[in-house]
Write a protein that holds these residues in place. Structure first.
Motif, PDB file in Angstrom:
ATOM      1  N   LEU A 603       0.779  -1.208   0.169  1.00 35.50           N
ATOM      2  CA  LEU A 603       0.048  -0.133   0.052  1.00 35.50           C
ATOM      3  C   LEU A 603       0.747   1.395  -0.012  1.00 35.50           C
ATOM      4  CD1 LEU A 603      -2.753  -1.164   2.506  1.00 35.50           C
ATOM      5  CD2 LEU A 603      -2.863  -1.026   0.124  1.00 35.50           C
ATOM      6  N   LEU A 604       2.289   1.174   0.148  1.00 33.89           N
ATOM      7  CA  LEU A 604       3.070   2.332   0.411  1.00 33.89           C
ATOM      8  C   LEU A 604       3.651   2.553  -1.107  1.00 33.89           C
ATOM      9  CD1 LEU A 604       4.599   1.690   3.556  1.00 33.89           C
ATOM     10  CD2 LEU A 604       2.671   2.940   3.272  1.00 33.89           C
ATOM     11  N   ARG A 605       3.573   1.531  -1.967  1.00 33.73           N
ATOM     12  CA  ARG A 605       3.964   1.885  -3.406  1.00 33.73           C
ATOM     13  C   ARG A 605       2.891   2.185  -4.396  1.00 33.73           C
ATOM     14  NH1 ARG A 605       7.049  -4.170  -3.161  1.00 33.73           N
ATOM     15  NH2 ARG A 605       8.551  -3.557  -1.583  1.00 33.73           N
ATOM     16  N   GLY A 606       3.242   2.750  -5.437  1.00 34.06           N
ATOM     17  CA  GLY A 606       2.279   3.101  -6.246  1.00 34.06           C
ATOM     18  C   GLY A 606       1.291   1.982  -7.024  1.00 34.06           C
ATOM     19  N   GLN A 607       0.082   2.000  -7.245  1.00 36.81           N
ATOM     20  CA  GLN A 607      -0.717   0.957  -7.950  1.00 36.81           C
ATOM     21  C   GLN A 607      -0.460   1.132  -9.294  1.00 36.81           C
ATOM     22  OE1 GLN A 607      -4.902   1.147  -7.986  1.00 36.81           O
ATOM     23  NE2 GLN A 607      -4.839   2.697  -6.422  1.00 36.81           N
ATOM     24  N   SER A 608      -0.077   2.256  -9.881  1.00 34.29           N
ATOM     25  CA  SER A 608      -0.154   2.544 -11.421  1.00 34.29           C
ATOM     26  C   SER A 608       1.190   3.264 -11.880  1.00 34.29           C
ATOM     27  CB  SER A 608      -1.372   3.261 -11.855  1.00 34.29           C
ATOM     28  OG  SER A 608      -1.132   3.556 -13.104  1.00 34.29           O
ATOM     29  N   THR A 609       1.733   3.022 -12.846  1.00 36.66           N
ATOM     30  CA  THR A 609       3.077   3.736 -13.409  1.00 36.66           C
ATOM     31  C   THR A 609       2.672   4.923 -14.175  1.00 36.66           C
ATOM     32  OG1 THR A 609       3.117   2.235 -15.143  1.00 36.66           O
ATOM     33  CG2 THR A 609       4.418   1.524 -13.325  1.00 36.66           C
ATOM     34  N   TRP A 610       1.361   5.081 -14.547  1.00 37.42           N
ATOM     35  CA  TRP A 610       0.748   6.125 -15.557  1.00 37.42           C
ATOM     36  C   TRP A 610       1.332   7.659 -14.707  1.00 37.42           C
ATOM     37  CZ3 TRP A 610      -1.993  10.804 -15.271  1.00 37.42           C
ATOM     38  CH2 TRP A 610      -2.531  11.301 -16.508  1.00 37.42           C
ATOM     39  N   TYR A 611       1.253   7.876 -13.465  1.00 37.48           N
ATOM     40  CA  TYR A 611       1.513   9.082 -12.936  1.00 37.48           C
ATOM     41  C   TYR A 611       3.004   9.232 -12.644  1.00 37.48           C
ATOM     42  CZ  TYR A 611      -3.158   9.698 -11.556  1.00 37.48           C
ATOM     43  OH  TYR A 611      -4.493   9.911 -11.436  1.00 37.48           O
ATOM     44  N   LYS A 612       3.701   8.407 -12.709  1.00 35.55           N
ATOM     45  CA  LYS A 612       5.266   8.379 -12.736  1.00 35.55           C
ATOM     46  C   LYS A 612       5.645   8.655 -14.208  1.00 35.55           C
ATOM     47  CE  LYS A 612       9.589   5.920 -11.928  1.00 35.55           C
ATOM     48  NZ  LYS A 612      10.442   4.646 -11.686  1.00 35.55           N
ATOM     49  N   ASP A 613       4.966   8.138 -15.238  1.00 35.19           N
ATOM     50  CA  ASP A 613       5.491   8.306 -16.479  1.00 35.19           C
ATOM     51  C   ASP A 613       4.988   9.684 -17.012  1.00 35.19           C
ATOM     52  OD1 ASP A 613       6.241   5.705 -16.591  1.00 35.19           O
ATOM     53  OD2 ASP A 613       4.160   4.708 -17.680  1.00 35.19           O
ATOM     54  N   THR A 614       3.856  10.126 -16.593  1.00 31.20           N
ATOM     55  CA  THR A 614       3.447  11.425 -16.794  1.00 31.20           C
ATOM     56  C   THR A 614       4.468  12.559 -16.213  1.00 31.20           C
ATOM     57  OG1 THR A 614       1.159  10.848 -17.077  1.00 31.20           O
ATOM     58  CG2 THR A 614       1.442  13.146 -16.671  1.00 31.20           C
ATOM     59  N   ALA A 615       4.712  12.247 -14.878  1.00 32.44           N
ATOM     60  CA  ALA A 615       5.739  13.320 -14.481  1.00 32.44           C
ATOM     61  C   ALA A 615       7.114  13.268 -15.095  1.00 32.44           C
ATOM     62  CB  ALA A 615       6.069  12.564 -12.836  1.00 32.44           C
TER      63      ALA A 615
END
Length: 969
Positions: A603-615
């Motif tokens: 739960l402390l890790r992101g569930q999706s990489t979309w926000y990281k890729d967008t960043a």
């Protein structure tokens, strides 16, 4: 022995020494070139044979023997074999049969040659004796003939202290050099095992032992390598031939040959031509110090070796705040015709700690050791102390921190204007909570000022601004006057035009970006009209409120508008984006039973990489995201925080947002974010001395390659942690040089480079290293490492790691102290606060166990720790401060510098604290123990983020009346 090696020859490099004028070079076997001593009969002028060349006509011959004369060897010279003699490899067919009478040698020559008969007899004896010794001895270098040595009257080094003979070679590891005292005529014979020219002697001006002591340990081994030597005969006596330089250097960084004087203890070494590892001993001006507001290290003594660093258990690293506001203004340098002087190898900027030599024509990089030529436009002579005469006229050579105005080659594009774009959630929850009203008030205060503050938004007349709102659709706002009220722009209404795009699958921008992101100075009335209407624009009476939001499509739309120029994006969100579009997130069930266990790590890790890729895409477009979350339920901070983490932004959370309790704080955070000094389009690189490297960074950034930090925005409060490791077994310098370079665009449109350079001493003492640890900096860096460790291995493993790191450092320091003083003094004084701070950190919401910490709350604490500076606010977050309000000293609330009569009380530095820029004295700090609490007292507890007031049941009612104006009575 070889028959081709001529008598009186040492192997030498061809062309290493010029022949006498008018003489011809030998064209025979390599290694036998030079000039031969003519036979008693004398060859014809210029004759040669078997690779031997005779001196040309006109050169004097050796003198006749004399009992009173002394030659340079202190013994009679063996004769040269005549043609057809028993010595192999004689003078060959070119030698004439008729002998010539010997010529008289000038008195200035020290060469002595015996008469022909004596020469022949000595030659046969030497040949027979030498061959017998070579056959009997296992030494491949042969046995040395005991002969005495002499010196020249000038006391110079004699490269050939013995007669040139094929039976006499230098033993392994020794060069054929001797050092002599002026005035002495002979020296002691060499030892039976071979002559040791570097052995100390009473008449020697400096001994080999003192020479070795002058060199660092790394160069002592290199300096013992024998140089290649050779000798030749001519009337001026023997001369040294090719001397191969060893890895030693002079005070100015130049090469030293084996015959040169030893360098002093403060000599600066330069790298050898062969790239050998050399020891760089720096002459450091320790009066040049870096500002403490910008940089802190965990320890001020750097271990000399990787093994010592591992045994000390000390984490090498520090905290860097490159754009911090310093007490003294950072000087700005305008590069001259020479440009910005940098190392041609590692691109280090010239700084106050580099070494200059060759009278200022060259300088040696203190990072990689590369010698560099000084540009002619930057040249200046050196003074008596090897410092430039214009040192104090150039800030980069006398200060630790400087700023350059970057020339055109440091620009990819012209500096863009500062842009601020606001992405606002207008769902039902955001409108009903009052969040929009507080956002509008904070923005207006930053843009136009208010009754209390003056609008100080950076950028001036160049600033651009835009707005976008979202719920289940995306709403654009045309702030430009063009096209809103016909052809006459002056008659256009200041009220902006709203355009709604409901098709989120095929999202598009309905207007050109220049109409949605406008100049603030030219469209101030439109911006002010929009902010006035924002709190009620989406109320229930004007529109149908939506209970969902599309954060992902709104970010894509804002990216399309800001992509041409970049800038700062402020995103306000109140709920989890659950619509089935880009950026959709699901509610992850938070089972209370897994809280505080290893299962919570998911739960402390992101569930999706979309926000990281967008960043990452935002970072490439020079867009920074500051995220404000005002949620009432689970919002997945672990995933959304990637937006601010990889774009060098900030995260602000207001769980269970209340307009009365959190409204003022939220306005203050928004205002401060907008008006603080900010650098745009920044990149930063950190360098340190060769042999060490920065291996990890901590903070909000996106790293390109291995060491380039991409920072779309960098503010005065941007903090970066780093750790240093040994890349080589031993540090090749007596100091660690650390340099950070921040290339950025100011809000005024100037491209600048802020360079910070500092040095730390390198130590081989474990006691010195452990005694130089800074507890507060060390705990701060450990907390940043603990966050990364918790995300990979779980909170429980991070807690154990933090505790063990604290125990290891204290144990190592105690052990080193006991060896030094043979007394057990307990925890060292400089580490007394470390256990307290670590225990407080373990009780923090970031690392606390149990089931009472929500994952969103824990992730918010992780983000806060990653950007925490080592100041009073940072220390209070680990170890909160508690004050007793009902028993304050009389001068509490007054500036510390106040000299009034009420300030005569005794204060203790470990309990006395202050607040604010004016240093207002606070009440005495109290220990965080239950014994300190009393039911009659009133206590204030604060951790730099929140403040709590605890009132005892038996508190004085009159005090409550004064504190709460009767509302609590």
């Amino acid at each position: 022995m070889s028959g081709q090696q001529q008598y009186g020859r040492y192997p030498q490099q061809p062309g290493s020494f010029p022949p006498p004028p008018g003489a011809a070079r030998s064209s025979g076997t390599p290694g036998t070139g030079g000039f031969a001593v003519p036979p008693p009969g004398g060859p014809p002028s210029g004759a040669s044979g078997n690779g031997v060349t005779y001196p040309p006509a006109g050169y004097p011959a050796p003198p006749a023997p004399s009992s009173s004369s002394s030659n340079i060897y202190g013994a009679q010279q063996p004769p040269a074999p005549s043609r057809g003699s028993a010595y192999p490899g004689g003078y060959g067919a070119a030698a004439p049969s008729a002998p010539k009478p010997p010529q008289v040698v000038p008195a200035s020559s020290n060469m002595y040659v015996a008469p022909p008969q004596q020469q022949q007899q000595q030659t046969m004896t030497a040949v027979t004796s030498g061959m017998n010794r070579m056959n009997m001895s296992s030494n491949p270098y042969g046995a040395a003939v005991p002969l005495s040595t002499t010196t020249s009257q000038q006391g110079q080094l004699n490269p050939n202290p013995h007669p040139p003979s094929p039976f006499y070679h230098a033993p392994p590891g020794k060069a054929q050099l001797s050092r002599f005292q002026p005035g002495s005529q002979t020296g002691p014979p060499p030892p039976p095992g071979g002559h040791d020219p570097f052995a100390p002697a009473a008449a020697t001006p400096y001994a080999a032992a003192s020479t070795a002591a002058a060199y660092p340990p790394q160069q002592q081994q290199l300096s013992q390598q024998p140089p290649v030597m050779g000798g030749q005969f001519h009337p001026g006596g023997p001369r040294p031939l090719a001397v191969q330089p060893v890895s030693t250097t002079g005070p100015g960084g130049e090469f030293r040959h084996a015959m040169a004087q030893p360098p002093t203890a403060t000599a600066a070494a330069a790298p050898t031509a062969g790239g050998a590892q050399t020891f760089m001993e720096e002459n450091v001006d320790w009066n040049i110090q870096h500002p403490k507001e910008m940089l802190h290290f965990t320890t001020t003594q750097i271990p000399q070796s990787a093994q010592l660093s591992s045994s000390s258990k000390v984490v090498l690293g520090g905290l860097l705040r490159p754009l911090a506001i310093c007490p003294n203004e950072v000087p700005t340098i305008t590069p001259g015709p020479a440009g910005i002087v940098r190392c041609k190898k590692c691109r280090t900027y010239v700084n106050a700690f580099v070494s200059w030599f060759e009278n200022g024509r060259r300088w040696r990089c203190n990072i990689c050791g590369q010698p560099n030529d000084c540009p002619s436009g930057y040249f200046c002579h050196l003074g008596d102390n090897n410092e430039r005469k214009d040192k104090y006229d150039r800030p980069e050579l006398s200060l630790s921190v400087v700023e350059y105005l970057a020339p055109a080659e440091y620009m990819v594009r012209p500096p863009p204007p500062p842009a601020y774009f606001f992405v606002l959630d207008v769902s039902a929850q955001a409108v009903s909570s009052g969040m929009l009203a507080h956002v509008a008030e904070a923005i207006k205060a930053a843009l136009f000022g208010s009754d209390d503050v003056e609008g100080t938004l950076p950028g001036g007349e160049r600033t651009q601004i835009g707005f976008l709102t979202y719920d289940t659709s995306v709403q654009y706002f045309n702030l430009s006057k063009r096209g809103r009220s016909g052809k006459d722009e002056s008659a256009a209404s200041p009220q902006p035009q709203m355009l709604v795009v409901a098709d989120l699958n095929e999202l598009f921008v309905p207007l050109p970006p220049e109409d949605l992101l406008v100049n603030l100075e030219e469209h101030k009335d439109s911006v002010e009209a929009f902010l006035d209407a924002l709190p009620t624009m989406f109320s229930s009476s004007n529109t149908f409120l939506q209970h969902e939001s599309c954060l992902g499509p709104a970010l894509k739309a804002a990216f399309t508008i800001m992509k041409p120029i970049g800038g700062k994006m402020l995103v306000f969100d109140t709920m989890l984006p659950t619509l089935p579009f880009d950026g959709q997130l699901k509610i992850r069930e938070a089972n209370p039973r897994i809280m505080g266990t290893d299962a919570e790590t998911a739960l402390l890790r992101g569930q999706s990489t979309w926000y990281k890729d967008t960043a990452v895409e935002f970072s490439r477009a020079q867009i920074s995201v500051d995220l404000f979350l005002t949620n009432y339920s689970y919002i997945d901070v672990a995933t959304l925080s990637d937006l601010s983490k990889y774009t060098a932004g900030n995260l602000y959370t207001f769980p269970n947002f209340s307009s009365n309790q959190d409204g003022a704080r939220m306005e203050a955070e928004i205002f401060h974010t907008l008006v603080r000094p900010t650098a745009l389009e920044a990149v930063m690189r950190v360098r340190c001395t060769r042999g060490l490297r920065v291996n990890n960074f901590y903070g909000n950034f996106f790293i390109r390659g291995s060491d380039l930090l991409a920072l779309p925005n960098c503010s005065t409060e941007s903090v970066f942690g780093f750790t240093i490791m040994h890349e080589d077994p031993i540090c090749p310098s007596n100091v660690l040089t650390f340099q950070s370079a921040l290339l950025y665009t100011s809000t005024n449109g100037e491209r600048r480079i802020r360079v910070l350079t500092t040095v730390l001493p390198v130590s081989a003492s474990l006691t010195q290293i452990t005694q130089s640890v800074h507890a507060d900096v060390y705990c701060n860096l450990l907390s940043k490492q603990g966050v990364e460790y918790a995300l990979k291995n779980g909170v429980g493993a991070a807690r154990s790691r933090l505790l063990q790191s604290c125990v290891d450092v204290i144990k190592t320091c105690r052990t080193a102290s006991q060896k030094a003083s043979s007394e057990d003094k307990g925890i060292p004084a400089h580490l007394e606060l470390m256990p307290i701070m670590i225990m407080g950190l373990l009780k923090n919401t970031a690392f606390r166990g149990g089931t009472d910490v929500h994952p969103d709350e824990r992730c918010a604490s992780f983000n806060l720790i990653s950007n925490l500076w080592v100041d009073e606010r940072g220390k209070a977050y680990f170890y909160p401060r508690m004050f007793r309000v009902d028993q304050m000293q009389r001068d509490a609330g007054l500036p510390i510098g106040d000299t009034s009569e009420s300030s005569s009380e005794v204060h203790y530095m470990h309990t006395e604290v202050s607040a604010g820029e004016e240093k207002i004295r606070l009440p005495f700090m109290m220990d965080l123990t239950v014994e300190r609490l009393s039911s009659e007292g009133i206590y204030c507890l604060e951790n730099g983020q929140d403040a709590f007031l605890w009132v005892g049941r038996q508190a004085d009612p009159s005090l409550l009346q004064d504190l709460f104006d009767g509302s609590a009575c």
